[in-house]
Write a protein that holds these residues in place. Structure first.
Motif, PDB file in Angstrom:
ATOM      1  N   GLY A  53       0.814  -1.484  -0.047  1.00  0.00           N
ATOM      2  CA  GLY A  53       0.196   0.243  -0.177  1.00  0.00           C
ATOM      3  C   GLY A  53       0.835   1.746  -0.149  1.00  0.00           C
ATOM      4  N   ASP A  54       2.413   1.031   0.664  1.00  0.00           N
ATOM      5  CA  ASP A  54       2.950   2.620   0.037  1.00  0.00           C
ATOM      6  C   ASP A  54       2.716   3.025  -0.920  1.00  0.00           C
ATOM      7  OD1 ASP A  54       3.392   1.961   2.873  1.00  0.00           O
ATOM      8  OD2 ASP A  54       5.832   1.423   2.591  1.00  0.00           O
ATOM      9  N   PHE A  55       3.540   4.057  -1.055  1.00  0.00           N
ATOM     10  CA  PHE A  55       3.512   4.823  -2.458  1.00  0.00           C
ATOM     11  C   PHE A  55       5.011   4.871  -3.132  1.00  0.00           C
ATOM     12  CE2 PHE A  55      -0.486   6.109   0.072  1.00  0.00           C
ATOM     13  CZ  PHE A  55      -1.046   6.004  -1.515  1.00  0.00           C
ATOM     14  N   ILE A  56       5.516   5.282  -3.939  1.00  0.00           N
ATOM     15  CA  ILE A  56       7.116   5.828  -4.546  1.00  0.00           C
ATOM     16  C   ILE A  56       6.252   7.213  -4.986  1.00  0.00           C
ATOM     17  CG2 ILE A  56       8.260   5.828  -6.388  1.00  0.00           C
ATOM     18  CD1 ILE A  56       8.305   3.188  -6.436  1.00  0.00           C
ATOM     19  N   VAL A  57       7.059   8.249  -4.141  1.00  0.00           N
ATOM     20  CA  VAL A  57       6.653   9.827  -4.930  1.00  0.00           C
ATOM     21  C   VAL A  57       8.216   9.978  -5.155  1.00  0.00           C
ATOM     22  CG1 VAL A  57       6.127  11.728  -3.297  1.00  0.00           C
ATOM     23  CG2 VAL A  57       5.595   9.973  -2.578  1.00  0.00           C
ATOM     24  N   ALA A  58       7.489  11.184  -6.418  1.00  0.00           N
ATOM     25  CA  ALA A  58       8.736  11.539  -7.344  1.00  0.00           C
ATOM     26  C   ALA A  58       8.499  12.727  -7.968  1.00  0.00           C
ATOM     27  CB  ALA A  58       9.408  10.249  -8.448  1.00  0.00           C
ATOM     28  N   ALA A  82       0.819   2.983  -5.415  1.00  0.00           N
ATOM     29  CA  ALA A  82       0.570   4.398  -6.841  1.00  0.00           C
ATOM     30  C   ALA A  82       2.171   5.002  -6.479  1.00  0.00           C
ATOM     31  CB  ALA A  82      -0.537   5.255  -6.541  1.00  0.00           C
ATOM     32  N   VAL A  83       1.915   5.732  -7.936  1.00  0.00           N
ATOM     33  CA  VAL A  83       3.797   6.399  -7.861  1.00  0.00           C
ATOM     34  C   VAL A  83       3.112   7.932  -8.212  1.00  0.00           C
ATOM     35  CG1 VAL A  83       5.583   7.155  -9.222  1.00  0.00           C
ATOM     36  CG2 VAL A  83       4.656   4.151  -9.049  1.00  0.00           C
ATOM     37  N   LEU A  84       3.731   8.187  -6.878  1.00  0.00           N
ATOM     38  CA  LEU A  84       3.070  10.413  -7.490  1.00  0.00           C
ATOM     39  C   LEU A  84       4.340  10.856  -7.295  1.00  0.00           C
ATOM     40  CD1 LEU A  84       0.753   8.976  -4.948  1.00  0.00           C
ATOM     41  CD2 LEU A  84       1.022  11.419  -4.228  1.00  0.00           C
ATOM     42  N   ALA A  85       3.845  11.722  -8.976  1.00  0.00           N
ATOM     43  CA  ALA A  85       5.317  12.333  -9.213  1.00  0.00           C
ATOM     44  C   ALA A  85       4.459  13.503 -10.197  1.00  0.00           C
ATOM     45  CB  ALA A  85       5.868  11.793 -10.793  1.00  0.00           C
ATOM     46  N   LYS A  86       5.910  13.966 -10.294  1.00  0.00           N
ATOM     47  CA  LYS A  86       5.278  15.691 -11.022  1.00  0.00           C
ATOM     48  C   LYS A  86       5.053  15.842 -12.491  1.00  0.00           C
ATOM     49  CE  LYS A  86       7.754  18.787  -7.485  1.00  0.00           C
ATOM     50  NZ  LYS A  86       9.157  19.846  -7.821  1.00  0.00           N
ATOM     51  N   SER A  87       5.210  14.666 -13.178  1.00  0.00           N
ATOM     52  CA  SER A  87       5.631  14.365 -14.201  1.00  0.00           C
ATOM     53  C   SER A  87       6.310  13.041 -14.815  1.00  0.00           C
ATOM     54  CB  SER A  87       5.942  15.368 -15.320  1.00  0.00           C
ATOM     55  OG  SER A  87       7.758  15.382 -15.054  1.00  0.00           O
ATOM     56  N   PHE A  88       5.531  12.002 -15.306  1.00  0.00           N
ATOM     57  CA  PHE A  88       5.822  10.589 -16.539  1.00  0.00           C
ATOM     58  C   PHE A  88       6.301  11.408 -17.807  1.00  0.00           C
ATOM     59  CE2 PHE A  88       2.696   9.823 -12.129  1.00  0.00           C
ATOM     60  CZ  PHE A  88       3.340   9.504 -12.139  1.00  0.00           C
ATOM     61  N   ALA A  89       6.847  10.308 -17.684  1.00  0.00           N
ATOM     62  CA  ALA A  89       7.719   9.568 -19.524  1.00  0.00           C
ATOM     63  C   ALA A  89       6.268   9.124 -19.749  1.00  0.00           C
ATOM     64  CB  ALA A  89       8.786   8.637 -18.943  1.00  0.00           C
ATOM     65  N   ARG A  90       5.972   9.763 -20.355  1.00  0.00           N
ATOM     66  CA  ARG A  90       4.531   8.942 -21.482  1.00  0.00           C
ATOM     67  C   ARG A  90       4.681   7.357 -21.245  1.00  0.00           C
ATOM     68  NH1 ARG A  90       2.588  12.901 -18.819  1.00  0.00           N
ATOM     69  NH2 ARG A  90       0.755  11.391 -19.503  1.00  0.00           N
ATOM     70  N   ILE A  91       5.170   6.959 -21.980  1.00  0.00           N
ATOM     71  CA  ILE A  91       5.332   5.321 -21.951  1.00  0.00           C
ATOM     72  C   ILE A  91       5.098   5.123 -20.762  1.00  0.00           C
ATOM     73  CG2 ILE A  91       6.821   3.680 -22.695  1.00  0.00           C
ATOM     74  CD1 ILE A  91       7.729   5.269 -25.725  1.00  0.00           C
ATOM     75  N   PHE A  92       5.815   5.533 -20.252  1.00  0.00           N
ATOM     76  CA  PHE A  92       5.730   4.849 -18.559  1.00  0.00           C
ATOM     77  C   PHE A  92       4.764   4.900 -17.610  1.00  0.00           C
ATOM     78  CE2 PHE A  92       5.802   4.831 -13.732  1.00  0.00           C
ATOM     79  CZ  PHE A  92       6.631   3.660 -13.849  1.00  0.00           C
ATOM     80  N   PHE A  93       3.987   5.750 -18.020  1.00  0.00           N
ATOM     81  CA  PHE A  93       2.149   6.981 -17.792  1.00  0.00           C
ATOM     82  C   PHE A  93       0.973   5.869 -18.724  1.00  0.00           C
ATOM     83  CE2 PHE A  93      -0.987   8.361 -17.962  1.00  0.00           C
ATOM     84  CZ  PHE A  93      -1.530   9.049 -15.980  1.00  0.00           C
ATOM     85  N   ARG A  94       1.730   5.462 -19.684  1.00  0.00           N
ATOM     86  CA  ARG A  94       0.904   4.358 -20.535  1.00  0.00           C
ATOM     87  C   ARG A  94       0.315   3.272 -19.980  1.00  0.00           C
ATOM     88  NH1 ARG A  94      -3.878   5.425 -20.916  1.00  0.00           N
ATOM     89  NH2 ARG A  94      -4.017   3.647 -22.275  1.00  0.00           N
ATOM     90  N   THR A  99      -1.028  -2.238 -17.172  1.00  0.00           N
ATOM     91  CA  THR A  99      -0.871  -3.051 -15.564  1.00  0.00           C
ATOM     92  C   THR A  99      -1.453  -3.116 -14.620  1.00  0.00           C
ATOM     93  OG1 THR A  99       1.711  -1.704 -15.338  1.00  0.00           O
ATOM     94  CG2 THR A  99       1.729  -4.030 -17.317  1.00  0.00           C
ATOM     95  N   GLY A 100      -1.679  -1.515 -14.377  1.00  0.00           N
ATOM     96  CA  GLY A 100      -2.763  -1.486 -13.744  1.00  0.00           C
ATOM     97  C   GLY A 100      -2.405  -1.289 -12.244  1.00  0.00           C
ATOM     98  N   LEU A 101      -0.771  -0.362 -12.187  1.00  0.00           N
ATOM     99  CA  LEU A 101      -0.532   0.446 -11.555  1.00  0.00           C
ATOM    100  C   LEU A 101      -0.658   1.848 -11.693  1.00  0.00           C
ATOM    101  CD1 LEU A 101       1.981   0.250  -9.246  1.00  0.00           C
ATOM    102  CD2 LEU A 101       3.645   1.026 -10.866  1.00  0.00           C
TER     103      LEU A 101
END
Length: 166
Positions: A53-58, A82-94, A99-101
């Protein structure tokens, strides 16, 4: 969809090789084994520190690099909600959504390591329980929430025989 856990914070430009090192992703397809090595190039003890249940924050540009799906899958199998970040690489986001993350774009400056967070994916509201504040996030579109609730794109297609938008 409400998620609750502790923050584990990283900086900008966390690439997919930092998420899961190439020395592992070519040796096995066992996601449970790969999960044990998530983020270890940045924090060798990361897997031992996290709880389900923890989060990666970036910061910015999380998930830059290769387009392999092992990175978001390994994060998911490690128990990160979940991963919380200011922005994501678009391919990683999709790939993450597919994959359900859950991935959430927000200002992460007011989140510190170990902060207790509650993330509402539907409304885009993050509550930092440790600091007693709320952070606005970009809410995910309903179709993405539906895909996440179904466990990812493949599970969603199996369930509905295609995209289900309502």
């Amino acid at each position: 969809m409400l998620l609750q856990g502790k923050a584990h914070k990283f900086g900008d430009d966390v690439n997919t090789d930092y998420i899961i090192s190439g020395k592992y992703k070519f040796k096995t397809l066992d996601m449970r084994e790969l999960a044990k090595h998530v983020m270890e190039d940045l924090d060798p003890d990361f897997y031992q520190k996290i709880n389900a249940g923890d989060f990666i924050v970036a910061g910015r540009n999380f998930g830059c690099g290769s387009s392999r799906e092992q990175a978001p899958l390994a994060i998911k199998y490690a128990g990160i909600s979940a991963v919380l970040a200011k922005s994501f690489a678009r391919i990683f986001f999709r790939n993450a959504i597919n994959t359900g993350l859950p991935v959430v774009e927000c200002d992460t400056d007011r989140i510190e390591p170990e902060d207790e967070l509650v993330v509402d994916l539907s409304t885009g509201v993050i509550t930092n329980k440790t600091k007693g504040l709320t952070i606005a996030a970009k809410p995910l579109p309903p179709v993405m929430i539906k895909i996440l609730n179904d466990g990812g794109l493949v599970a969603h297609f199996r369930k509905y025989g295609g995209f289900k938008f309502d």
